[in-house]
Design a protein around this motif. Structure first.
Motif, PDB file in Angstrom:
ATOM      1  N   VAL A 375       0.519  -1.205   0.205  1.00 43.02           N
ATOM      2  CA  VAL A 375       0.236  -0.397  -0.299  1.00 43.02           C
ATOM      3  C   VAL A 375       1.032   1.400  -0.250  1.00 43.02           C
ATOM      4  N   GLY A 376       1.762   1.455   1.020  1.00 42.54           N
ATOM      5  CA  GLY A 376       3.179   2.322   0.860  1.00 42.54           C
ATOM      6  C   GLY A 376       3.225   2.542  -0.640  1.00 42.54           C
ATOM      7  N   LEU A 377       3.687   1.582  -1.309  1.00 39.98           N
ATOM      8  CA  LEU A 377       4.515   1.671  -3.015  1.00 39.98           C
ATOM      9  C   LEU A 377       3.437   2.789  -3.144  1.00 39.98           C
ATOM     10  N   LEU A 378       2.080   1.255  -3.582  1.00 37.81           N
ATOM     11  CA  LEU A 378       1.398   2.297  -3.884  1.00 37.81           C
ATOM     12  C   LEU A 378       0.514   3.775  -4.388  1.00 37.81           C
ATOM     13  N   VAL A 379       0.704   4.324  -2.839  1.00 36.70           N
ATOM     14  CA  VAL A 379       0.679   5.688  -2.433  1.00 36.70           C
ATOM     15  C   VAL A 379       1.725   6.612  -2.504  1.00 36.70           C
ATOM     16  N   GLY A 380       3.216   5.821  -2.068  1.00 34.05           N
ATOM     17  CA  GLY A 380       4.031   6.721  -3.184  1.00 34.05           C
ATOM     18  C   GLY A 380       4.531   6.978  -4.402  1.00 34.05           C
ATOM     19  N   ALA A 381       3.822   5.805  -5.347  1.00 29.75           N
ATOM     20  CA  ALA A 381       3.773   5.623  -6.577  1.00 29.75           C
ATOM     21  C   ALA A 381       3.374   7.002  -7.505  1.00 29.75           C
ATOM     22  N   SER A 382       1.612   7.216  -6.939  1.00 32.12           N
ATOM     23  CA  SER A 382       1.317   8.174  -7.348  1.00 32.12           C
ATOM     24  C   SER A 382       1.917   9.676  -6.774  1.00 32.12           C
ATOM     25  N   LEU A 383       2.760  10.351  -6.274  1.00 32.31           N
ATOM     26  CA  LEU A 383       2.617  11.290  -5.940  1.00 32.31           C
ATOM     27  C   LEU A 383       3.804  11.479  -7.263  1.00 32.31           C
ATOM     28  N   GLY A 384       4.702  10.692  -7.871  1.00 27.42           N
ATOM     29  CA  GLY A 384       4.752  11.656  -9.385  1.00 27.42           C
ATOM     30  C   GLY A 384       3.407  12.129 -10.457  1.00 27.42           C
ATOM     31  N   GLN A 385       2.786  11.285 -10.287  1.00 22.57           N
ATOM     32  CA  GLN A 385       1.869  11.723 -11.063  1.00 22.57           C
ATOM     33  C   GLN A 385       0.731  13.146 -10.358  1.00 22.57           C
ATOM     34  N   PHE A 386       0.783  12.954  -9.095  1.00 25.53           N
ATOM     35  CA  PHE A 386      -0.043  14.254  -8.273  1.00 25.53           C
ATOM     36  C   PHE A 386       1.574  15.424  -9.225  1.00 25.53           C
ATOM     37  N   ILE A 387       2.735  15.035  -8.842  1.00 27.95           N
ATOM     38  CA  ILE A 387       3.263  16.541  -8.918  1.00 27.95           C
ATOM     39  C   ILE A 387       3.291  17.302 -10.162  1.00 27.95           C
ATOM     40  N   ILE A 388       3.604  16.589 -10.957  1.00 20.99           N
ATOM     41  CA  ILE A 388       2.811  16.814 -12.142  1.00 20.99           C
ATOM     42  C   ILE A 388       1.739  17.583 -13.089  1.00 20.99           C
ATOM     43  N   SER A 389       0.025  16.875 -11.609  1.00 23.58           N
ATOM     44  CA  SER A 389      -0.676  17.225 -12.496  1.00 23.58           C
ATOM     45  C   SER A 389      -0.710  18.450 -11.216  1.00 23.58           C
ATOM     46  N   TYR A 390       0.334  18.335 -10.190  1.00 20.64           N
ATOM     47  CA  TYR A 390      -0.137  20.113  -9.906  1.00 20.64           C
ATOM     48  C   TYR A 390       0.839  20.700 -10.316  1.00 20.64           C
ATOM     49  N   PHE A 391       1.625  20.831 -10.804  1.00 21.44           N
ATOM     50  CA  PHE A 391       2.798  21.606 -11.260  1.00 21.44           C
ATOM     51  C   PHE A 391       2.564  22.344 -12.543  1.00 21.44           C
ATOM     52  N   SER A 392       1.762  21.743 -13.615  1.00 22.43           N
ATOM     53  CA  SER A 392       0.597  21.776 -14.620  1.00 22.43           C
ATOM     54  C   SER A 392      -0.644  23.010 -14.958  1.00 22.43           C
ATOM     55  N   ILE A 393      -1.035  22.643 -13.682  1.00 24.37           N
ATOM     56  CA  ILE A 393      -2.644  23.181 -12.476  1.00 24.37           C
ATOM     57  C   ILE A 393      -1.746  24.637 -12.064  1.00 24.37           C
ATOM     58  N   VAL A 394      -0.755  24.624 -11.436  1.00 19.97           N
ATOM     59  CA  VAL A 394      -0.221  26.212 -11.175  1.00 19.97           C
ATOM     60  C   VAL A 394       0.348  26.748 -12.102  1.00 19.97           C
ATOM     61  N   ALA A 395       1.313  25.946 -13.403  1.00 15.85           N
ATOM     62  CA  ALA A 395       1.123  26.681 -14.564  1.00 15.85           C
ATOM     63  C   ALA A 395      -0.166  27.589 -15.257  1.00 15.85           C
TER      64      ALA A 395
END
Length: 564
Positions: A375-395
Motif C-alpha cells: 500500500v505504501g508503494l501504491l501511494v508513494g508511486a502516485s505522488l509522481g503523477q500528483f507532482i506533474i498534475s499540480y505543477f501543470s495546474i499552477v502553470a
C-alpha cells in the motif's frame, strides 16, 4: 534445645535453601531468554542502522557525481560517474552471487513470504530488464563506432559501461526473481547491508538515467554536454547506423528507468523481511472468472481501443514534423481522450466506493507487513503523477489558461488529481476487506428413528414429509438463502464490473506514457513557465513513478477483483 528441635530447624533451613535454589533455577532460563531476545533486538537495530548508513552515503556520493557531471563549470565528466557506477555494479553482483550460493547450501536459511514478490512485479522486472539489455546493446553498437576517434579512456569507458550493465541486469533479474519472497534468517546484518547496496545502486542508476533523459529533452542539452561528448561530436562514426542506434536507445531510456524502480522496490521489501518469520495464516484460494461480468470489460476494451487509436495518431503527427495546426489538433485529441478516460474512471470509482459503504464484509485483522509496504508503494508511486498534475495546474492558472489547449490541460490536471485520490481509496479499501464467502444452504435431515412402531406408520410419515413440507422450514432453508445470495451476487457483480473497467483504464493510461506520449513537452506552456531544464526534471522524475503506479494499480485491482 532438644535433638528433635534441632532436627526440625535443620529441615526447615534445608527446605528454604532448596526453595531458593528452585527459584533461581526457574528464573535463570527466563533471564537467559530475556537477555537473548534483547541481544537479538540490538543486533537487528544495529544491522538496520549500518545498512541505512551505507545506502545514505552511496546516494549522497552518487548525487554529487550526477550533479557534477551535468555542470560545465565542474571538473567531473560523465566518465567519472560511469566508473563509479561500474564499481557499484561489480560489488553488488558479487554480493548477489554470494548470497545465492550461500543460502542454497544452508538449511533453513530463508522462509518464504507468500505476499512478497507478486508475479506482476517479477514479470514487470523481467520485461523492463529485457528492454534495458536491448538498450545497452544499442549503446554498445553506437559507441563502438567512435573507438577509432579517441585512444584514451573516455570512449572505452563508454563502451565498457553498457557491457557491465548487461551483466548486472542479468544477475539482478535472476536474483530478484528467485529470492524476492525470502525472509532471510542467516547472516542477517550482511544481508541487510547487501540489500541496501542493491537498492542504492539502482537508485544511483535511476538518477543517472533521469538526468540523461532530461538533458536529452532540453534545448540546452548540447551546450551542457559538449565537454562530455567532444569526441563524439568532432569525429564521424565508423558505420552508418550510429544515428539509428542512438535514437533507439534514447527511446528505450524510460524502460530502463522503470527497471530501476522495480528493482529498488523489490530490494526494499526484501530488506524489510530480513529476520521476519512469515506467519502461517489461512490463504483464500480464489479463481479468476468473468461469469456475469460484461459491462466493465466491454467498456474497458472500447476505452483501450480508442486510446490506442488516438495515441497512434498523436505519435504519427509528432514524428512527422507537420505544421503547427496539425500538431495542436493531435495534442487536443490526446487531451480529450485522457479527460474522457479519467472522468469515466472517477465515476466508476465513486460507484465502487459506495458499494463498500453498504458492504458488511469485515476488514482483514491479520497483521501483514508486506501488504502495508504494498500500500505504501501504491501511494508513494502516485505522488509522481500528483507532482506533474499540480505543477501543470499552477502553470495553467498563473498564465490565465488562455486558449482551448490550456483549458483542456487544466481540466485534465484537475481530473487526474481527483481520479488518483479516489482510486487510491478504492484500492486500499478493497485490499483490506475479507474475501466474499458463499452462504451455506440450511439442510433438513430426516430422522430415521422418529417412527419405528410399524411399517405402515413409517410409510405414512415419509409420505407426509415428502408431500407436505413445513412452510417455515422451506422458506428458511431455500427462500431466505436465495434472497441473501442474490444480495451478495449483485454487490459482487458491481464490484467486479468496476474493477474490470478500472483495470483496463489503468492499462491504457500506462501504455500511452510508457511508449512515448509526452504532451508535457509537445504543449509548451509549462516549458515556458518553468523553463525547459526545470520542467524536464519534473516530468522525468514524476512520470516514471506514474507509470509504475499504473502497473501497480492493475495488479492491485486484479486482486480486489478476485476477492470480490
Amino acid at each position: 534445645m532438644t535433638a528433635q528441635d534441632r532436627e526440625l530447624e535443620e529441615a526447615h533451613l534445608s527446605n528454604n535453601i532448596n526453595a531458593a535454589d528452585s527459584a533461581m533455577g526457574v528464573s535463570e532460563p527466563e533471564m537467559d531468554a530475556s537477555s537473548t531476545e534483547g541481544a537479538r533486538d540490538r543486533g537487528r537495530n544495529w544491522g538496520w542502522m549500518l545498512s541505512a548508513i551505507i545506502c545514505l552515503n552511496i546516494l549522497i556520493l552518487g548525487c554529487a557525481f550526477v550533479s557534477g557531471s551535468t555542470s560545465s563549470s565542474v571538473n567531473i565528466d560523465i566518465t567519472d560517474l560511469q566508473i563509479f557506477i561500474v564499481f557499484l555494479f561489480l560489488l553488488t553482483s558479487v554480493w548477489m552471487v554470494y548470497f545465492t550460493i550461500y543460502n542454497s547450501k544452508t538449511e533453513n536459511a530463508v522462509f518464504k513470504d507468500r505476499h512478497a514478490g507478486p508475479i506482476w512485479l517479477r514479470a514487470g522486472l523481467l520485461l523492463f530488464g529485457v528492454l534495458s539489455v536491448i538498450m545497452d546493446v544499442f549503446k554498445i553498437a553506437s559507441y563502438a563506432g567512435y573507438l577509432h576517434c579517441d585512444p584514451g579512456v573516455s570512449i572505452k569507458v563508454k563502451v565498457a559501461f553498457p557491457v557491465v550493465q548487461i551483466v548486472f541486469i542479468l544477475v539482478q533479474t535472476y536474483f530478484l526473481w528467485i529470492h524476492s519472497r525470502d525472509c532471510v534468517q542467516v547472516q542477517k546484518n550482511l544481508s541487510r547491508c547487501g540489500l541496501m547496496l542493491t537498492l542504492s545502486t539502482n537508485l544511483v542508476l535511476w538518477m543517472t538515467e533521469v538526468t540523461e533523459e532530461s538533458l536529452h529533452q532540453t534545448l540546452v542539452s548540447q551546450s551542457l554536454m559538449n565537454k562530455q561528448r567532444d569526441t563524439v561530436i568532432s569525429c564521424e562514426c565508423s558505420h552508418s547506423s550510429c544515428s539509428i542506434f542512438k535514437d533507439a536507445y534514447y527511446y528505450l531510456y524510460p524502460f530502463n528507468i522503470e527497471y530501476c524502480l522495480f528493482a529498488s522496490a523489490m530490494a526494499f521489501v526484501m530488506w524489510k523481511n530480513v529476520g521476519r518469520v512469515a506467519s502461517e495464516s489461512n490463504h483464500h484460494h480464489v479463481r479468476f472468472s468473468l461469469k456475469q461480468v460484461f459491462i466493465g470489460p466491454i467498456l474497458g476494451l472500447l476505452l483501450v481501443v480508442a486510446g490506442i487509436a488516438t495515441f497512434i495518431e498523436y505519435e504519427i503527427e509528432m514524428k512527422a514534423k507537420s505544421d503547427e495546426e496539425s500538431r495542436d489538433t493531435a495534442v487536443m485529441i490526446h487531451f480529450v481522450i485522457n479527460i474522457v478516460i479519467v472522468t469515466l474512471m472517477s465515476v466508476c470509482t465513486v460507484i465502487g466506493s459506495a458499494i463498500f459503504r453498504v458492504d458488511h464484509r469485515e476488514h482483514i485483522s491479520e497483521k501483514n507487513p508486506t501488504r502495508s509496504l504494498d500500500v505504501g508503494l501504491l501511494v508513494g508511486a502516485s505522488l509522481g503523477q500528483f507532482i506533474i498534475s499540480y505543477f501543470s495546474i499552477v502553470a495553467m492558472v498563473a498564465t490565465g489558461a488562455k486558449g482551448h489547449l490550456n483549458r483542456l490541460n487544466l481540466t485534465w490536471g484537475i481530473l487526474m488529481v481527483i481520479q488518483l485520490g479516489l482510486q487510491n481509496f478504492f484500492i486500499i479499501e478493497g485490499l483490506h476487506r475479507e474475501p466474499f464467502h458463499e452462504v451455506e444452504a440450511d439442510t433438513v435431515v430426516e430422522n430415521q428413528y422418529v417412527v419405528e412402531s410399524s411399517k405402515d406408520g413409517r410409510k405414512l410419515e415419509k409420505v407426509d414429509l415428502d408431500n407436505n413440507p413445513r412452510p417455515d422450514v422451506e422458506a428458511r432453508g431455500h427462500g431466505g438463502r436465495a434472497e441473501h445470495k442474490h444480495k451478495l451476487l449483485w454487490k459482487r457483480r458491481v464490484l467486479r464490473e468496476v474493477c474490470a473497467f478500472l483495470l483496463l483504464g489503468n492499462v491504457i493510461l500506462w501504455i500511452m506514457p510508457a511508449f512515448g506520449a509526452r504532451p508535457q513537452f509537445d504543449h509548451d506552456t509549462e516549458t515556458q513557465f518553468y523553463q525547459s531544464s526545470m520542467w524536464a526534471v519534473i516530468v522525468n522524475v514524476g512520470l516514471p513513478f506514474g507509470i509504475f503506479y499504473r502497473m501497480h494499480s492493475v495488479a492491485s485491482l486484479f486482486e480486489v477483483y478476485l476477492n470480490s
